[in-house]
Design a protein around this motif. Structure first.
Motif, mmCIF file in Angstrom:
data_model
loop_
_atom_site.group_PDB
_atom_site.id
_atom_site.type_symbol
_atom_site.label_atom_id
_atom_site.label_comp_id
_atom_site.label_asym_id
_atom_site.label_seq_id
_atom_site.Cartn_x
_atom_site.Cartn_y
_atom_site.Cartn_z
ATOM 1 N N ALA B 17 -49.300 -8.917 -13.033
ATOM 2 C CA ALA B 17 -48.449 -8.732 -14.209
ATOM 3 C C ALA B 17 -47.261 -7.841 -13.874
ATOM 4 O O ALA B 17 -46.132 -8.096 -14.298
ATOM 5 N N LEU B 18 -47.532 -6.798 -13.101
ATOM 6 C CA LEU B 18 -46.457 -5.889 -12.691
ATOM 7 C C LEU B 18 -45.433 -6.626 -11.829
ATOM 8 O O LEU B 18 -44.221 -6.465 -11.998
ATOM 9 N N ALA B 19 -45.926 -7.430 -10.902
ATOM 10 C CA ALA B 19 -45.029 -8.190 -10.015
ATOM 11 C C ALA B 19 -44.198 -9.182 -10.813
ATOM 12 O O ALA B 19 -43.002 -9.358 -10.554
ATOM 13 N N LEU B 20 -44.813 -9.834 -11.793
ATOM 14 C CA LEU B 20 -44.072 -10.796 -12.623
ATOM 15 C C LEU B 20 -42.996 -10.083 -13.423
ATOM 16 O O LEU B 20 -41.850 -10.533 -13.484
ATOM 17 N N SER B 21 -43.333 -8.937 -14.001
ATOM 18 C CA SER B 21 -42.343 -8.168 -14.762
ATOM 19 C C SER B 21 -41.192 -7.752 -13.859
ATOM 20 O O SER B 21 -40.019 -7.850 -14.234
ATOM 21 N N ALA B 23 -40.258 -9.210 -11.077
ATOM 22 C CA ALA B 23 -39.499 -10.408 -10.708
ATOM 23 C C ALA B 23 -38.521 -10.787 -11.818
ATOM 24 O O ALA B 23 -37.385 -11.184 -11.541
ATOM 25 N N LEU B 24 -38.937 -10.642 -13.069
ATOM 26 C CA LEU B 24 -38.060 -10.981 -14.189
ATOM 27 C C LEU B 24 -36.884 -10.001 -14.262
ATOM 28 O O LEU B 24 -35.732 -10.404 -14.467
ATOM 29 N N VAL B 25 -37.173 -8.726 -14.092
ATOM 30 C CA VAL B 25 -36.101 -7.727 -14.130
ATOM 31 C C VAL B 25 -35.123 -7.953 -12.973
ATOM 32 O O VAL B 25 -33.901 -7.896 -13.149
ATOM 33 N N LEU B 26 -35.681 -8.224 -11.784
ATOM 34 C CA LEU B 26 -34.819 -8.468 -10.620
ATOM 35 C C LEU B 26 -33.990 -9.730 -10.809
ATOM 36 O O LEU B 26 -32.839 -9.794 -10.369
ATOM 37 N N SER B 27 -34.545 -10.747 -11.462
ATOM 38 C CA SER B 27 -33.778 -11.969 -11.751
ATOM 39 C C SER B 27 -32.600 -11.646 -12.654
ATOM 40 O O SER B 27 -31.493 -12.164 -12.469
ATOM 41 N N TYR B 28 -32.836 -10.771 -13.625
ATOM 42 C CA TYR B 28 -31.743 -10.371 -14.521
ATOM 43 C C TYR B 28 -30.684 -9.577 -13.758
ATOM 44 O O TYR B 28 -29.480 -9.809 -13.907
ATOM 45 N N LEU B 29 -31.139 -8.652 -12.902
ATOM 46 C CA LEU B 29 -30.186 -7.847 -12.124
ATOM 47 C C LEU B 29 -29.359 -8.725 -11.187
ATOM 48 O O LEU B 29 -28.163 -8.517 -11.008
ATOM 49 N N GLU B 30 -30.013 -9.747 -10.609
ATOM 50 C CA GLU B 30 -29.295 -10.706 -9.752
ATOM 51 C C GLU B 30 -28.161 -11.368 -10.501
ATOM 52 O O GLU B 30 -27.092 -11.610 -9.948
ATOM 53 N N SER B 31 -28.398 -11.680 -11.779
ATOM 54 C CA SER B 31 -27.386 -12.393 -12.566
ATOM 55 C C SER B 31 -26.167 -11.509 -12.816
ATOM 56 O O SER B 31 -25.075 -12.004 -13.104
ATOM 57 N N LEU B 32 -26.340 -10.180 -12.668
ATOM 58 C CA LEU B 32 -25.215 -9.251 -12.848
ATOM 59 C C LEU B 32 -24.366 -9.174 -11.577
ATOM 60 O O LEU B 32 -23.278 -8.606 -11.607
ATOM 61 N N LEU B 68 -44.173 -19.466 -10.339
ATOM 62 C CA LEU B 68 -44.002 -20.500 -11.371
ATOM 63 C C LEU B 68 -43.683 -19.876 -12.734
ATOM 64 O O LEU B 68 -42.791 -20.331 -13.454
ATOM 65 N N LEU B 69 -44.383 -18.807 -13.065
ATOM 66 C CA LEU B 69 -44.141 -18.143 -14.353
ATOM 67 C C LEU B 69 -42.754 -17.518 -14.385
ATOM 68 O O LEU B 69 -42.066 -17.558 -15.410
ATOM 69 N N ARG B 70 -42.338 -16.938 -13.260
ATOM 70 C CA ARG B 70 -41.020 -16.319 -13.206
ATOM 71 C C ARG B 70 -39.936 -17.355 -13.462
ATOM 72 O O ARG B 70 -39.032 -17.144 -14.269
ATOM 73 N N VAL B 71 -40.024 -18.479 -12.780
ATOM 74 C CA VAL B 71 -39.037 -19.555 -12.946
ATOM 75 C C VAL B 71 -39.004 -20.036 -14.395
ATOM 76 O O VAL B 71 -37.932 -20.235 -14.977
ATOM 77 N N THR B 72 -40.174 -20.182 -14.995
ATOM 78 C CA THR B 72 -40.262 -20.687 -16.368
ATOM 79 C C THR B 72 -39.670 -19.699 -17.360
ATOM 80 O O THR B 72 -38.853 -20.068 -18.216
ATOM 81 N N VAL B 73 -40.063 -18.439 -17.250
ATOM 82 C CA VAL B 73 -39.597 -17.431 -18.208
ATOM 83 C C VAL B 73 -38.088 -17.205 -18.062
ATOM 84 O O VAL B 73 -37.371 -17.084 -19.053
ATOM 85 N N VAL B 74 -37.587 -17.153 -16.831
ATOM 86 C CA VAL B 74 -36.148 -16.963 -16.615
ATOM 87 C C VAL B 74 -35.360 -18.113 -17.229
ATOM 88 O O VAL B 74 -34.321 -17.916 -17.857
#
Lengths: 128, 172
Positions: B17-21, B23-32, B68-74
């Motif tokens: 769960a921590l890794a998924l969270s 990954a989601l935050v890092l995906s957002y930071l990447e978009s910046l 898979l969850l990261r890709v879906t949630v992003v």
């Protein structure tokens, strides 16, 4: 881990092999489209899969509109480039002019693709 | 002992769960830090550090689930149906590359794994875009993306090394 320094090694021998393979694959993909490609014959503008050939002779500009975006294409000296675009990503604007068979310029937002077609692709009637 | 097994399961779930969270935050930071103006589809790939961390520190199945969850949630939060398909193509090929390269054992380091996974990721994205849009000309971007995957994959591999060195003692 390296016991002497208590730090993990950054690189291992096969890392460089993987990098070399990636570079080799990139070089192969650079060269393949030009092998047996033939001389450039025309510029093909593809909008959502519908292709329209344009002449590479002379100097002229034209606009392409797709999905709410307008691109201005300039043909000169046997090459083509996107000189204006209202797409916010501006990938097409930053792509250098294309002149060799197989080279492409793509706008992902508008789904417009410019491609230099080579001999044997059978474009008889061209615009421009 | 049942209690110990429960603790192991709970730790595994918490790490995933921590890794998924992350990954989601890092995906957002990447978009910046947009790199798409250089090449369509070029990204820092920081979120893959979290996936690779789980791959080696928790398990392969967990890494597949996190990816898979990261890709879906992003895609649900920031993207679209087409961006989901591109990301899914990249994630699947990247995971398969991780599986294949991990068979080399200790002869390959985290940097080599990361570069291989990054190269597979961009290849998967391009193939997905070609399938979706029917434009084989997109292959013209692939060699540039592969060259871009070298420094970015190396960066992610080095980040992974530092993360593992600092986080795994904590997990024990």
């Amino acid at each position: 881990m390296n016991p002497a320094t208590n730090r993990a090694r950054l690189f291992r021998p096969l890392d460089f092999l993987v990098m070399a393979l990636v570079v080799a694959l990139a070089l192969l993909l650079f060269l393949l489209p030009h092998i047996g490609a033939g001389e450039p014959t025309c510029l093909v503008v593809s909008v959502d899969g519908v292709e329209t050939p344009y002449s590479l002779a002379g100097e002229y500009s034209f606009t392409v509109t797709s999905r709410g975006y307008t691109l201005t294409v300039r043909v000169a000296d046997g090459s083509a480039a996107v000189i204006a675009s209202d797409c916010e990503e501006e990938v097409c604007l930053h792509t250098p002019a294309i002149s060799r068979t197989g080279e492409v310029i793509l706008c992902t937002k508008s789904r417009v693709m410019l491609r230099i077609a080579g001999g044997g692709e059978g474009y008889d009637a061209v615009t421009g | 002992m049942p209690l110990q097994a429960d603790r192991v399961r709970a730790r595994r779930l918490a790490t995933d769960a921590l890794a998924l969270s992350l990954a989601l935050v890092l995906s957002y930071l990447e978009s910046l830090v947009p790199l798409s103006f250089i090449l369509p589809g070029l990204k820092l790939g920081l979120a893959n550090v979290a996936v690779m961390f789980v791959f080696y520190q928790v398990g392969r199945v967990d890494a597949a689930a996190v990816s898979l969850l990261r890709v879906t949630v992003v895609a649900l939060l920031f993207g679209s149906a087409s961006s989901f398909l591109f990301a899914l193509g990249g994630a699947v090929l990247s995971y398969l590359a991780l599986l294949a390269l991990s068979l080399l054992g200790r002869r390959i380091g985290r940097v080599g794994l990361s570069v291989g996974a990054a190269a597979a990721h961009v290849t998967g994205q391009i193939l997905a875009a070609i399938l979706l849009w029917g434009t084989p000309g997109l292959l013209g971007y692939l060699p540039w993306l592969l060259l871009g995957s070298l420094p970015l994959g190396t960066l992610c591999g080095i980040l992974l090394i530092f993360c593992e060195a600092r986080l795994t003692p904590w997990r024990k």
